[in-house]
Design a protein around this motif. Structure first.
Motif, PDB file in Angstrom:
ATOM      1  N   GLY A  46       5.648  -4.144  -9.341  1.00 46.61           N
ATOM      2  CA  GLY A  46       4.845  -5.346  -9.110  1.00 46.61           C
ATOM      3  C   GLY A  46       4.940  -5.828  -7.670  1.00 46.61           C
ATOM      4  O   GLY A  46       3.923  -6.156  -7.043  1.00 46.61           O
ATOM      5  N   THR A  47       6.141  -5.861  -7.158  1.00 48.05           N
ATOM      6  CA  THR A  47       6.353  -6.284  -5.777  1.00 48.05           C
ATOM      7  C   THR A  47       5.679  -5.311  -4.821  1.00 48.05           C
ATOM      8  O   THR A  47       5.014  -5.716  -3.865  1.00 48.05           O
ATOM      9  N   MET A  48       5.826  -4.019  -5.089  1.00 50.33           N
ATOM     10  CA  MET A  48       5.230  -3.014  -4.215  1.00 50.33           C
ATOM     11  C   MET A  48       3.703  -3.118  -4.238  1.00 50.33           C
ATOM     12  O   MET A  48       3.061  -3.015  -3.192  1.00 50.33           O
ATOM     13  N   ASN A  49       3.108  -3.330  -5.414  1.00 55.62           N
ATOM     14  CA  ASN A  49       1.654  -3.467  -5.496  1.00 55.62           C
ATOM     15  C   ASN A  49       1.172  -4.659  -4.682  1.00 55.62           C
ATOM     16  O   ASN A  49       0.196  -4.558  -3.941  1.00 55.62           O
ATOM     17  N   THR A  50       1.840  -5.784  -4.821  1.00 55.83           N
ATOM     18  CA  THR A  50       1.478  -6.973  -4.048  1.00 55.83           C
ATOM     19  C   THR A  50       1.603  -6.679  -2.564  1.00 55.83           C
ATOM     20  O   THR A  50       0.736  -7.022  -1.765  1.00 55.83           O
ATOM     21  N   PHE A  51       2.674  -6.012  -2.202  1.00 54.65           N
ATOM     22  CA  PHE A  51       2.931  -5.656  -0.805  1.00 54.65           C
ATOM     23  C   PHE A  51       1.870  -4.703  -0.276  1.00 54.65           C
ATOM     24  O   PHE A  51       1.302  -4.914   0.792  1.00 54.65           O
ATOM     25  N   MET A  52       1.574  -3.655  -1.031  1.00 50.48           N
ATOM     26  CA  MET A  52       0.643  -2.628  -0.578  1.00 50.48           C
ATOM     27  C   MET A  52      -0.789  -3.145  -0.479  1.00 50.48           C
ATOM     28  O   MET A  52      -1.576  -2.637   0.302  1.00 50.48           O
ATOM     29  N   ASN A  53      -1.115  -4.146  -1.261  1.00 49.21           N
ATOM     30  CA  ASN A  53      -2.462  -4.708  -1.231  1.00 49.21           C
ATOM     31  C   ASN A  53      -2.596  -5.852  -0.237  1.00 49.21           C
ATOM     32  O   ASN A  53      -3.673  -6.425  -0.108  1.00 49.21           O
ATOM     33  N   GLY A  54      -1.516  -6.190   0.462  1.00 51.03           N
ATOM     34  CA  GLY A  54      -1.556  -7.243   1.474  1.00 51.03           C
ATOM     35  C   GLY A  54      -1.865  -8.608   0.896  1.00 51.03           C
ATOM     36  O   GLY A  54      -2.445  -9.454   1.555  1.00 51.03           O
ATOM     37  N   ARG A  55      -1.449  -8.841  -0.358  1.00 43.89           N
ATOM     38  CA  ARG A  55      -1.761 -10.100  -1.030  1.00 43.89           C
ATOM     39  C   ARG A  55      -0.641 -11.131  -0.926  1.00 43.89           C
ATOM     40  O   ARG A  55      -0.605 -12.076  -1.682  1.00 43.89           O
ATOM     41  N   TYR A  56       0.247 -10.955  -0.011  1.00 47.67           N
ATOM     42  CA  TYR A  56       1.336 -11.911   0.144  1.00 47.67           C
ATOM     43  C   TYR A  56       1.108 -12.725   1.409  1.00 47.67           C
ATOM     44  O   TYR A  56       0.463 -12.269   2.343  1.00 47.67           O
ATOM     45  N   LYS A  57       1.629 -13.942   1.407  1.00 49.27           N
ATOM     46  CA  LYS A  57       1.481 -14.783   2.598  1.00 49.27           C
ATOM     47  C   LYS A  57       2.568 -14.486   3.613  1.00 49.27           C
ATOM     48  O   LYS A  57       2.345 -14.544   4.806  1.00 49.27           O
ATOM     49  N   SER A  58       3.745 -14.209   3.128  1.00 50.73           N
ATOM     50  CA  SER A  58       4.836 -13.858   4.039  1.00 50.73           C
ATOM     51  C   SER A  58       5.637 -12.726   3.409  1.00 50.73           C
ATOM     52  O   SER A  58       5.813 -12.673   2.204  1.00 50.73           O
ATOM     53  N   CYS A  59       6.079 -11.855   4.239  1.00 46.00           N
ATOM     54  CA  CYS A  59       6.813 -10.681   3.788  1.00 46.00           C
ATOM     55  C   CYS A  59       8.303 -10.971   3.774  1.00 46.00           C
ATOM     56  O   CYS A  59       8.843 -11.508   4.740  1.00 46.00           O
ATOM     57  N   ASN A  60       8.955 -10.603   2.699  1.00 42.34           N
ATOM     58  CA  ASN A  60      10.391 -10.709   2.624  1.00 42.34           C
ATOM     59  C   ASN A  60      10.975  -9.608   3.501  1.00 42.34           C
ATOM     60  O   ASN A  60      10.674  -8.429   3.314  1.00 42.34           O
ATOM     61  N   LEU A  61      11.761  -9.984   4.471  1.00 42.63           N
ATOM     62  CA  LEU A  61      12.308  -9.017   5.422  1.00 42.63           C
ATOM     63  C   LEU A  61      13.165  -7.962   4.722  1.00 42.63           C
ATOM     64  O   LEU A  61      13.110  -6.778   5.077  1.00 42.63           O
ATOM     65  N   THR A  62      13.905  -8.356   3.714  1.00 46.33           N
ATOM     66  CA  THR A  62      14.736  -7.403   2.984  1.00 46.33           C
ATOM     67  C   THR A  62      13.866  -6.327   2.336  1.00 46.33           C
ATOM     68  O   THR A  62      14.169  -5.135   2.427  1.00 46.33           O
ATOM     69  N   THR A  63      12.768  -6.746   1.711  1.00 48.18           N
ATOM     70  CA  THR A  63      11.851  -5.794   1.080  1.00 48.18           C
ATOM     71  C   THR A  63      11.266  -4.841   2.117  1.00 48.18           C
ATOM     72  O   THR A  63      11.233  -3.628   1.911  1.00 48.18           O
ATOM     73  N   LEU A  64      10.846  -5.387   3.237  1.00 48.63           N
ATOM     74  CA  LEU A  64      10.269  -4.559   4.287  1.00 48.63           C
ATOM     75  C   LEU A  64      11.281  -3.545   4.809  1.00 48.63           C
ATOM     76  O   LEU A  64      10.957  -2.368   4.987  1.00 48.63           O
ATOM     77  N   VAL A  65      12.510  -3.957   5.022  1.00 50.46           N
ATOM     78  CA  VAL A  65      13.537  -3.032   5.526  1.00 50.46           C
ATOM     79  C   VAL A  65      13.839  -1.954   4.492  1.00 50.46           C
ATOM     80  O   VAL A  65      14.012  -0.782   4.845  1.00 50.46           O
TER      81      VAL A  65
END
Length: 81
Positions: free
Chosen positions: A34-53
């Protein structure tokens, strides 16, 4: 382009270069679907740095390499607060 769209595009480009699926990235990074889908679709307002790393490490690169792309040189990237 928003910052979230730029980051998502960079991840998609790197996946394509490595012939890696989103599923494999999820398994290696430990980021849930779920988190990856939200991330991959650019549907988040701010990115969690931990997730990005976690994603960057799973791609086998360093953060410096991730952001070393001409799209991040663009002064017109929109940052949503």
């Amino acid at each position: 382009m928003t910052l979230s769209q730029a980051v998502s595009k960079r991840v998609r480009d790197l996946l394509k270069e490595r012939n890696m699926s989103q599923y494999k990235l999820e398994m290696i990074s430990g980021v849930n679907h779920g988190t990856m889908n939200t991330f991959m679709n650019g549907r988040y307002k701010s990115c969690n740095l931990t997730t990005l790393v976690l994603i960057i490490r799973a791609l086998g690169i360093k953060p410096k390499e991730f952001f070393d792309d001409p799209m991040f040189d663009d002064e017109s990237i929109i940052i949503i607060e």
